[in-house]
Design an enzyme around this catalytic site. Structure first.
Site, PDB file in Angstrom:
ATOM      1  N   ARG A 102      35.733  42.071  37.930  1.00 29.83           N
ATOM      2  CA  ARG A 102      34.503  42.778  38.268  1.00 29.83           C
ATOM      3  C   ARG A 102      34.401  44.013  37.395  1.00 29.83           C
ATOM      4  NH1 ARG A 102      33.164  44.670  44.315  1.00 29.83           N
ATOM      5  NH2 ARG A 102      34.718  46.228  43.807  1.00 29.83           N
ATOM      6  N   ASP A 198      42.266  47.367  46.729  1.00 33.87           N
ATOM      7  CA  ASP A 198      42.119  46.425  45.611  1.00 33.87           C
ATOM      8  C   ASP A 198      43.220  45.369  45.723  1.00 33.87           C
ATOM      9  OD1 ASP A 198      42.606  45.234  42.963  1.00 33.87           O
ATOM     10  OD2 ASP A 198      41.011  46.593  42.324  1.00 33.87           O
ATOM     11  N   ASP A 201      45.539  44.804  42.568  1.00 35.33           N
ATOM     12  CA  ASP A 201      46.445  45.936  42.343  1.00 35.33           C
ATOM     13  C   ASP A 201      47.558  45.977  43.388  1.00 35.33           C
ATOM     14  OD1 ASP A 201      45.258  46.855  40.048  1.00 35.33           O
ATOM     15  OD2 ASP A 201      43.919  48.245  41.093  1.00 35.33           O
TER      16      ASP A 201
HETATM   17  C1  PRP Z   1      38.525  41.287  43.121  1.00 36.66           C
HETATM   18  C2  PRP Z   1      38.693  40.128  44.061  1.00 36.66           C
HETATM   19  C3  PRP Z   1      37.505  39.260  43.760  1.00 36.66           C
HETATM   20  C4  PRP Z   1      36.442  40.285  43.430  1.00 36.66           C
HETATM   21  C5  PRP Z   1      35.530  40.423  44.618  1.00 36.66           C
HETATM   22  O1  PRP Z   1      38.920  40.943  41.851  1.00 36.66           O
HETATM   23  O2  PRP Z   1      39.933  39.475  43.906  1.00 36.66           O
HETATM   24  O3  PRP Z   1      37.700  38.378  42.685  1.00 36.66           O
HETATM   25  O4  PRP Z   1      37.116  41.543  43.205  1.00 36.66           O
HETATM   26  O5  PRP Z   1      34.475  41.269  44.346  1.00 36.66           O
HETATM   27  P1  PRP Z   1      32.960  40.769  44.297  1.00 36.66           P
HETATM   28  O6  PRP Z   1      32.755  39.912  45.497  1.00 36.66           O
HETATM   29  O7  PRP Z   1      32.187  42.053  44.340  1.00 36.66           O
HETATM   30  O8  PRP Z   1      32.746  40.024  43.018  1.00 36.66           O
HETATM   31  P2  PRP Z   1      38.918  42.002  40.637  1.00 36.66           P
HETATM   32  O9  PRP Z   1      37.583  42.006  39.970  1.00 36.66           O
HETATM   33  O10 PRP Z   1      39.426  43.315  41.139  1.00 36.66           O
HETATM   34  O11 PRP Z   1      39.899  41.349  39.607  1.00 36.66           O
HETATM   35  P3  PRP Z   1      41.505  41.191  39.662  1.00 36.66           P
HETATM   36  O12 PRP Z   1      41.814  40.173  40.735  1.00 36.66           O
HETATM   37  O13 PRP Z   1      41.833  40.697  38.307  1.00 36.66           O
HETATM   38  O14 PRP Z   1      42.096  42.534  39.980  1.00 36.66           O
HETATM   39  N1  URA Z   2      37.827  43.626  45.322  1.00 33.37           N
HETATM   40  C1  URA Z   2      38.941  44.044  45.963  1.00 33.37           C
HETATM   41  O1  URA Z   2      40.073  43.756  45.529  1.00 33.37           O
HETATM   42  N2  URA Z   2      38.789  44.816  47.064  1.00 33.37           N
HETATM   43  C2  URA Z   2      37.589  45.140  47.561  1.00 33.37           C
HETATM   44  O2  URA Z   2      37.518  45.825  48.599  1.00 33.37           O
HETATM   45  C3  URA Z   2      36.442  44.688  46.878  1.00 33.37           C
HETATM   46  C4  URA Z   2      36.595  43.913  45.770  1.00 33.37           C
END
Ligand code: PRP
Ligand code: URA
Length: 207
Positions: A102, A198, A201
């Site tokens: 995202r 997150d 993370d």
């Molecule tokens: C997080 C989560 C989803 C997304 C959800 O991933 O694991 O994929 O955010 O958010 P949305 O519904 O607003 O699209 P992130 O983008 O943080 O990526 P990562 O798993 O690589 O940290």
């Molecule tokens: N992605 C995450 O990992 N946490 C949130 O709360 C929203 C999007």
């Protein structure tokens, strides 16, 4: 089409997952356990057929899985923890990966990787991501799956919010969503409230 899995074990583990004092090791273990427990609900409608076997005592007709095979598709990074645990439960499942992150400013999903089973069109797909926030990532993942021929897709998340559920429903009204909880809302940074922070993370200790 939202199912909340309200089993006490799931709710208890989810509360531990939310706690900011839960470290990465425990977070990973809890997320894996939750995914495995939730998979029972998400696979409740798998078809069975009667087959003949021999037990050590006698012949018997017993139920075995039949029909379309399963594909687990993880949205990277965080969905990986879910596919890794569910594939231990369903070893015949094939596993696909969709790399999405995202954009922190626009909150729009950016696709950087896609590798799906070649026969995805003939499989039931269980799409896995712990978080359904704005819904942008899930909608984009479903778009990619459909473009590769997938027709039977279920989305399994640990936490959802109404905004994300509405976005998936608007773009893909036939998709069933299975979640452990429906939280209140998104904050100004697009984080789920109360949420768990997150997910990526916290799983990988990158913050
Ligand atoms: C997080 C989560 C989803 C997304 C959800 O991933 O694991 O994929 O955010 O958010 P949305 O519904 O607003 O699209 P992130 O983008 O943080 O990526 P990562 O798993 O690589 O940290
Ligand atoms: N992605 C995450 O990992 N946490 C949130 O709360 C929203 C999007």
């Amino acid at each position: 089409m939202l199912t909340i899995v309200s089993h006490p074990l799931i709710q208890h583990k989810l509360s531990l997952l939310r706690d900011k004092n839960t470290g990465s090791k425990d977070f990973r273990e809890l997320a894996s356990e939750l995914a495995m427990l939730m998979a029972f609900e998400a696979t409740r409608d798998l078809e069975l057929e009667e087959v003949d076997i021999e037990t050590p005592v006698t012949g018997a007709r017993v139920p075995m899985l039949s029909g379309k095979k399963l594909a687990l598709v993880a949205i990277l990074r965080a969905g990986l923890i879910m596919s890794d645990s569910i594939v231990r439960l369903i070893p015949a499942a094939k596993v696909g990966h969709l790399g999405l992150y995202r954009d922190p400013d626009t909150l729009k999903p950016v696709t950087y990787y896609a590798k799906l089973p070649s026969d995805i069109g003939e499989r039931r797909v269980l799409l896995l991501d712990p978080m359904l926030a704005t819904g942008g990532s899930a909608v984009q993942a479903i778009n990619l799956l459909k473009a590769q021929g997938a027709t039977q897709i279920k989305l399994m998340v640990i936490l959802a919010v109404p905004e994300g559920v509405a976005a998936v429903e608007a773009a893909h009204p036939e998709i069933e969503i299975v979640a452990a909880a429906l939280d209140s809302h998104l904050n100004d940074h697009g984080y789920i409230v109360p949420g768990l922070g997150d997910a990526g993370d916290r799983i990988y200790g990158t913050k």
